[in-house]
Design an enzyme around this catalytic site. Structure first.
Site, PDB file in Angstrom:
ATOM      1  N   CYS A 100       0.904  -1.158   0.088  1.00  0.00           N
ATOM      2  CA  CYS A 100      -0.246  -0.016  -0.061  1.00  0.00           C
ATOM      3  C   CYS A 100       0.951   1.268  -0.083  1.00  0.00           C
ATOM      4  O   CYS A 100       0.288   2.447  -0.686  1.00  0.00           O
ATOM      5  CB  CYS A 100      -0.974  -0.042   1.169  1.00  0.00           C
ATOM      6  SG  CYS A 100      -0.216  -0.327   2.678  1.00  0.00           S
ATOM      7  N   HIS A 109      -1.479   0.654   7.454  1.00  0.00           N
ATOM      8  CA  HIS A 109      -2.221   0.946   6.205  1.00  0.00           C
ATOM      9  C   HIS A 109      -1.853   2.281   5.708  1.00  0.00           C
ATOM     10  O   HIS A 109      -1.439   3.204   6.549  1.00  0.00           O
ATOM     11  CB  HIS A 109      -3.592   0.550   6.152  1.00  0.00           C
ATOM     12  CG  HIS A 109      -4.323   0.576   4.929  1.00  0.00           C
ATOM     13  ND1 HIS A 109      -3.997  -0.044   4.003  1.00  0.00           N
ATOM     14  CD2 HIS A 109      -5.442   1.587   4.459  1.00  0.00           C
ATOM     15  CE1 HIS A 109      -4.643  -0.088   2.914  1.00  0.00           C
ATOM     16  NE2 HIS A 109      -5.785   1.068   3.316  1.00  0.00           N
ATOM     17  N   ASP A 152      -8.532   4.909  -1.613  1.00  0.00           N
ATOM     18  CA  ASP A 152      -7.993   3.724  -0.641  1.00  0.00           C
ATOM     19  C   ASP A 152      -8.197   2.675  -1.776  1.00  0.00           C
ATOM     20  O   ASP A 152      -9.279   2.128  -2.118  1.00  0.00           O
ATOM     21  CB  ASP A 152      -8.662   3.518   0.434  1.00  0.00           C
ATOM     22  CG  ASP A 152      -8.358   2.296   1.204  1.00  0.00           C
ATOM     23  OD1 ASP A 152      -7.250   1.663   0.648  1.00  0.00           O
ATOM     24  OD2 ASP A 152      -8.506   2.118   2.385  1.00  0.00           O
TER      25      ASP A 152
END
EC number: 3.5.1.122
Length: 205
Positions: A20, A74, A90
């Site tokens: 990520c 994250h 996202d």
């Protein structure tokens, strides 16, 4: 939702599962290349805590009806062009891409009040231009002791800055005064990027 999106389709974005931090770096790079006038309104946001155990809901990797997962950290991207027009991009959420900030936070993080203190979420917010310059990762955190990959890496070379071979830990760290950008609690994070219509009306009186 009627907005001039930075990324018209999720398929336009570079994405590799479990990377990520690099996915968001690539979003920042894409804005710099295609919409440079918007870069100053964009941020990379790391969410983690001291124990690296943060619950997030509405995640593709989540389980159950609520799609909840506990990550060590994250990273997501936000574009904040106007007051209360902040959008979250996202690549791992099951929510729409993008989602307005208030909806994203409400459904993804819910509240810290029902969580044990060790699961409270903290947020490191880094301006996109800073993230492009300072982020550096040789992907060592994704290797097992025998050198094999935990998850297959992106096909492009590692993102390395001129000054540091691997500084991912500085971004995940949620200690104030360390690392780039600013660190917020969940409530502080919301206060910085969202004003309720009631508060806005009061301020305009």
């Amino acid at each position: 939702m009627t907005t001039d999106f930075l990324f018209p389709k999720i398929s336009d974005c570079s994405y590799v599962s479990c990377y990520c931090e690099e996915n968001v770096w690539k979003l920042c790079e894409q804005v710099k290349r295609t919409r440079p006038e918007e870069l100053s309104k964009c941020y990379a946001v790391f969410v983690s805590n001291e124990g690296r155990t943060v619950p997030l809901w509405r995640q593709k990797a989540g389980r159950g009806d609520d799609q909840v997962v506990i990550w060590d950290y994250h990273v997501f991207f936000i574009h904040n062009p106007l007051l209360n027009r902040c959008l979250v991009f996202d690549l791992d959420t099951t929510l729409p891409f993008p989602t307005y900030f208030h909806k994203y936070v409400t459904e993804t993080f819910r509240s810290d009040l029902a969580l044990r203190p060790e699961h409270h979420r903290f947020f490191r917010v880094i301006p996109a231009d800073t993230y492009l310059i300072e982020f550096s990762s040789d992907r060592r955190h994704m290797r097992r002791p025998d050198g094999s990959w935990i998850k297959p890496p992106p096909s492009y070379p590692p993102i390395l800055s001129n000054s540091n071979m691997h500084c991912l830990g500085d971004f995940i760290c949620m200690s104030a005064g360390k690392g780039p950008g600013s660190v917020y609690s969940l409530s502080e994070f919301v206060q910085n990027f969202y004003k309720s219509p009631h508060v806005m009306a009061q301020n305009n009186k």
